[in-house]
Design a protein around this motif. Structure first.
Motif, PDB file in Angstrom:
ATOM      1  N   LEU A 429     -44.097   6.911  10.982  1.00  0.00           N
ATOM      2  CA  LEU A 429     -43.555   6.867  12.341  1.00  0.00           C
ATOM      3  C   LEU A 429     -44.479   7.592  13.321  1.00  0.00           C
ATOM      4  O   LEU A 429     -44.671   7.162  14.458  1.00  0.00           O
ATOM      5  N   SER A 430     -45.065   8.703  12.878  1.00  0.00           N
ATOM      6  CA  SER A 430     -45.976   9.461  13.735  1.00  0.00           C
ATOM      7  C   SER A 430     -47.190   8.615  14.110  1.00  0.00           C
ATOM      8  O   SER A 430     -47.584   8.562  15.278  1.00  0.00           O
ATOM      9  N   LYS A 431     -47.777   7.939  13.119  1.00  0.00           N
ATOM     10  CA  LYS A 431     -48.949   7.084  13.384  1.00  0.00           C
ATOM     11  C   LYS A 431     -48.555   5.892  14.257  1.00  0.00           C
ATOM     12  O   LYS A 431     -49.273   5.505  15.187  1.00  0.00           O
ATOM     13  N   PHE A 432     -47.386   5.300  13.962  1.00  0.00           N
ATOM     14  CA  PHE A 432     -46.927   4.142  14.715  1.00  0.00           C
ATOM     15  C   PHE A 432     -46.666   4.515  16.178  1.00  0.00           C
ATOM     16  O   PHE A 432     -47.054   3.798  17.109  1.00  0.00           O
ATOM     17  N   ALA A 433     -46.003   5.654  16.405  1.00  0.00           N
ATOM     18  CA  ALA A 433     -45.710   6.104  17.765  1.00  0.00           C
ATOM     19  C   ALA A 433     -47.008   6.368  18.532  1.00  0.00           C
ATOM     20  O   ALA A 433     -47.129   6.042  19.719  1.00  0.00           O
ATOM     21  N   ARG A 458     -58.808   2.845  14.240  1.00  0.00           N
ATOM     22  CA  ARG A 458     -58.641   3.633  13.020  1.00  0.00           C
ATOM     23  C   ARG A 458     -57.148   3.886  12.742  1.00  0.00           C
ATOM     24  O   ARG A 458     -56.678   3.744  11.613  1.00  0.00           O
ATOM     25  N   THR A 459     -56.400   4.223  13.813  1.00  0.00           N
ATOM     26  CA  THR A 459     -54.956   4.449  13.660  1.00  0.00           C
ATOM     27  C   THR A 459     -54.263   3.163  13.218  1.00  0.00           C
ATOM     28  O   THR A 459     -53.403   3.172  12.334  1.00  0.00           O
ATOM     29  N   TYR A 460     -54.649   2.037  13.833  1.00  0.00           N
ATOM     30  CA  TYR A 460     -54.059   0.745  13.476  1.00  0.00           C
ATOM     31  C   TYR A 460     -54.321   0.417  12.004  1.00  0.00           C
ATOM     32  O   TYR A 460     -53.415   0.008  11.274  1.00  0.00           O
ATOM     33  N   MET A 461     -55.575   0.616  11.541  1.00  0.00           N
ATOM     34  CA  MET A 461     -55.906   0.264  10.160  1.00  0.00           C
ATOM     35  C   MET A 461     -55.243   1.219   9.158  1.00  0.00           C
ATOM     36  O   MET A 461     -54.885   0.819   8.048  1.00  0.00           O
ATOM     37  N   ASP A 462     -55.061   2.484   9.550  1.00  0.00           N
ATOM     38  CA  ASP A 462     -54.333   3.422   8.684  1.00  0.00           C
ATOM     39  C   ASP A 462     -52.901   2.954   8.460  1.00  0.00           C
ATOM     40  O   ASP A 462     -52.362   3.042   7.343  1.00  0.00           O
ATOM     41  N   ILE A 463     -52.276   2.457   9.539  1.00  0.00           N
ATOM     42  CA  ILE A 463     -50.898   1.947   9.419  1.00  0.00           C
ATOM     43  C   ILE A 463     -50.857   0.733   8.502  1.00  0.00           C
ATOM     44  O   ILE A 463     -50.000   0.625   7.615  1.00  0.00           O
ATOM     45  N   GLU A 464     -51.807  -0.195   8.701  1.00  0.00           N
ATOM     46  CA  GLU A 464     -51.831  -1.402   7.867  1.00  0.00           C
ATOM     47  C   GLU A 464     -52.139  -1.076   6.396  1.00  0.00           C
ATOM     48  O   GLU A 464     -51.579  -1.698   5.492  1.00  0.00           O
ATOM     49  N   ARG A 465     -53.017  -0.102   6.186  1.00  0.00           N
ATOM     50  CA  ARG A 465     -53.295   0.311   4.795  1.00  0.00           C
ATOM     51  C   ARG A 465     -52.034   0.820   4.118  1.00  0.00           C
ATOM     52  O   ARG A 465     -51.746   0.481   2.973  1.00  0.00           O
ATOM     53  N   LYS A 466     -51.282   1.631   4.833  1.00  0.00           N
ATOM     54  CA  LYS A 466     -50.049   2.180   4.262  1.00  0.00           C
ATOM     55  C   LYS A 466     -49.038   1.069   4.012  1.00  0.00           C
ATOM     56  O   LYS A 466     -48.342   1.056   2.998  1.00  0.00           O
ATOM     57  N   ARG A 467     -48.960   0.122   4.958  1.00  0.00           N
ATOM     58  CA  ARG A 467     -47.994  -0.973   4.801  1.00  0.00           C
ATOM     59  C   ARG A 467     -48.341  -1.863   3.603  1.00  0.00           C
ATOM     60  O   ARG A 467     -47.456  -2.387   2.923  1.00  0.00           O
ATOM     61  N   PHE A 468     -49.657  -2.043   3.338  1.00  0.00           N
ATOM     62  CA  PHE A 468     -50.092  -2.887   2.217  1.00  0.00           C
ATOM     63  C   PHE A 468     -50.456  -2.053   0.976  1.00  0.00           C
ATOM     64  O   PHE A 468     -51.260  -2.480   0.141  1.00  0.00           O
TER      65      PHE A 468
END
Length: 595
Positions: A429-433, A458-468
């Motif tokens: 949530l912190s990264k997404f916000a 970088r923030t966007y790819m960190d979120i996608e990495r976590k999601r996948f």
């Protein structure tokens, strides 16, 4: 999440507070009045001015003001026509949450009032309402320019109202010291003029800003005083705004129960009067309240509703349409002025013909020269118009974010909460916000620093990495000769291609994938590359999932580059290279420097 200050619904420059007896007296006068003359129109206007704000949920105000407008038009009564247009704008803009229609009515009112000097006092109110549409749509620079111009207008006899709106703008910009300064100046004027509605509204907004600035006691005191004034004078039109602000203030003072009480009641009231902006604020506050109480399920539910409603209120299409209406209004106005001038020139020419052949010839030559000049000015205005439309369309394209990514992210947060994995939920949530905040902030900018864009990606790819589930890694490479803090790029220009690489290429790969983002200079161009070792386009084409989103992302980015090429006369382009394993996208942009 971003907190929006509620804007005053009392934007009627003609409003003053009356007792119920006066309202009853006016209503009786209107009912018993036998002649439909200008005095009758004035009585209807006076009644609307005193009653509209007290009963914003009354659905008959559109019909009432339309009738007043029709009567004024039959009587050819400019004052009645202009005020009726302005009142209809208020109903559409604030009571029915339709700023586009409201803007049309405001512009019609302005067109009536600006023609005669005696109506200049009404022009102030109409321009204030137009400025507040800019504020609502987060066009803060335009809003501030409008209000500061009004502040120095000699016809502005209620400068404390303009100071209040300037305080709102600075509050939205998080310039809290400036916001508090203007709110306090406005409060002095409102108290001198004994205007309870304005006093209550200034105090509720001042309370929120003081609280956000760390002055908790002052903020709480002004909030409570505002609520007391609303109860004493039964100011229903302000209750929703004040309750929403009170919820935020009590939340920051750790009074969770009162925060929940005011946020919940604000939500109920906002639904009753169809106030989408206050409903949006109430949902955001409730999400914070539930999160503070540890009720993450309800927090997520309210946050999802807030995101959907916020995006519908401040979306790219609405901003684009408002800008188009603004530009078209100015163009029509210039055209009308030019037409009047043409008629004047024709009259001069006719008079010259009577005067003699020599004067006729001179008039014709003068008219030809004038027409050439007029055509040149017209072409210049058309070019300016097209440039502004292109710029506005570019803003609209920049502000689009794939809704599937937003909801997938929210659902991922929900999954963590349901599994009681609060640490992962909090981290995600912190990264997404952070990503949402940066995306919204940068959507208004034409260019940002390359270093800022890399941080966003970088923030966007960190979120996608976590999601996948970390099924891929990524690298970001910047050539040594490039200064990240001096190069300007369009914000998030590579995001659709990165998303395509992850979803269509790397997510279908059996073993771990690698995504490489690189930036290099070539022939005064910046080459931005997205390189993956996924399954490639041919294999991906057999998978029909998300094909529409993939095409849309490509189309949006192509449109952005085409508009940039048009505005800057450059040759940016997109090149797709199919590799043995994976795909590479090269985006060429004109090299631009910050300084």
């Amino acid at each position: 999440m971003k907190r929006y200050l509620s804007i005053l619904f009392l934007l009627i420059p003609l409003v003053c507070i009356s007792q119920n007896k006066m309202l009853d007296s006016l209503e009786n006068l209107i009912s018993n009045y036998k002649t439909q003359d200008t005095n009758y129109v004035n009585l209807r206007i006076k009644y609307a001015a005193r009653k509209m704000f007290l009963t914003p949920a009354d659905t008959t105000w559109t019909t009432y003001n339309n009738k007043t407008l029709e009567l004024s038009q039959k009587l050819n009564y400019p004052k009645g026509i202009g005020i009726s247009y302005n009142n209809l704008g208020i109903v559409k803009h604030y009571f029915l949450s339709d700023p586009l229609k409201g803007l049309e009515y405001y512009q019609q009112a302005y067109d009536v009032f600006e023609k005669e000097p005696k109506f200049q006092k009404y022009v102030i109110g109409v321009l204030t309402n137009i400025g507040l549409i800019y504020l609502e749509q987060q066009e803060y620079t335009k809003a501030l320019k409008s209000f500061k111009t009004l502040l120095h207008n000699p016809e502005n006899k209620s400068k404390y109202t303009t100071e209040f709106y300037i305080g709102n703008v600075y509050g939205e910009q998080k310039k809290l010291d400036s916001s508090i300064y203007y709110y306090k100046k406005a409060l002095v004027g409102a108290e001198l003029n004994k205007r309870p509605i304005f006093i209550a509204n200034i105090k509720t907004n001042l309370g929120v800003v003081q609280t956000n600035a760390g002055f908790l006691e002052d903020g709480l005191l002004n909030t409570q005083e505002s609520l007391d004034i609303i109860e004493t004078h039964n100011i229903e039109g302000l209750r929703v705004t004040a309750y929403t602000n009170a919820a935020e203030v009590y939340l920051q003072n750790n009074n969770i129960e009162k925060a929940q009480y005011y946020a919940s009641n604000s939500l109920k009231l906002s639904e009753g009067i169809n106030s989408l902006s206050t409903k949006n604020s109430a949902l955001a506050t409730l999400a914070n309240v539930y999160a503070q109480k540890g009720d993450y399920k309800n927090a997520l539910t309210n946050y999802k509703e807030h995101i959907v409603l916020r995006d519908s209120l401040i979306n790219a299409d609405r901003k684009l349409e408002i800008s188009r209406k603004e530009i078209q209004f100015k163009a029509d106005k210039d055209k009308a002025i030019a037409q009047v001038e043409i008629e004047r020139q024709k009259s001069i020419k006719n008079a010259s013909i009577i005067g003699g052949a020599g004067l006729v010839l001179a008039a014709i030559i003068g008219f030809i020269l004038y027409r050439r000049k007029r055509d040149a000015v017209s072409k210049s205005k058309e070019a300016e118009f097209n440039a502004k439309v292109s710029d506005t369309e570019l803003k609209a394209l920049r502000s689009q974010m794939n809704p599937h990514f937003i909801f997938n992210s929210l659902n991922s947060i929900g999954d963590y909460i349901l599994k009681n994995d609060t640490q992962s939920a909090s981290d995600y949530l912190s990264k997404f916000a952070k990503l949402m905040r940066l995306t919204l902030e940068n959507s208004e900018k034409k260019e940002i620093l390359l270093s800022e864009d890399i941080s966003l990606l970088r923030t966007y790819m960190d979120i996608e990495r976590k999601r996948f589930n970390n099924t891929f890694t990524y690298n970001i490479i910047v050539d040594e000769g490039l200064d990240e803090d001096n190069i300007l790029v369009p914000p998030m220009i590579l995001q659709p291609f990165i998303e395509n690489s992850i979803i269509h290429g790397l997510s279908h790969k059996e073993n771990s994938g690698v995504l490489t983002i690189s930036f290099k200079a070539k022939n005064d161009m910046l080459i931005c590359s997205v390189d993956d070792n996924g399954i490639g386009r041919k294999s991906s084409a057999t998978n029909k999932a998300n094909t529409e989103n993939k095409s849309m992302g490509m189309a949006i980015t192509k449109s952005r580059i085409e508009i940039i090429n048009k505005l800057k006369n450059t040759n940016g382009n997109i090149e797709i290279i199919d590799k043995t394993k994976g795909t590479r996208i090269d985006v060429s942009l004109p090299m631009q420097f910050a300084y």
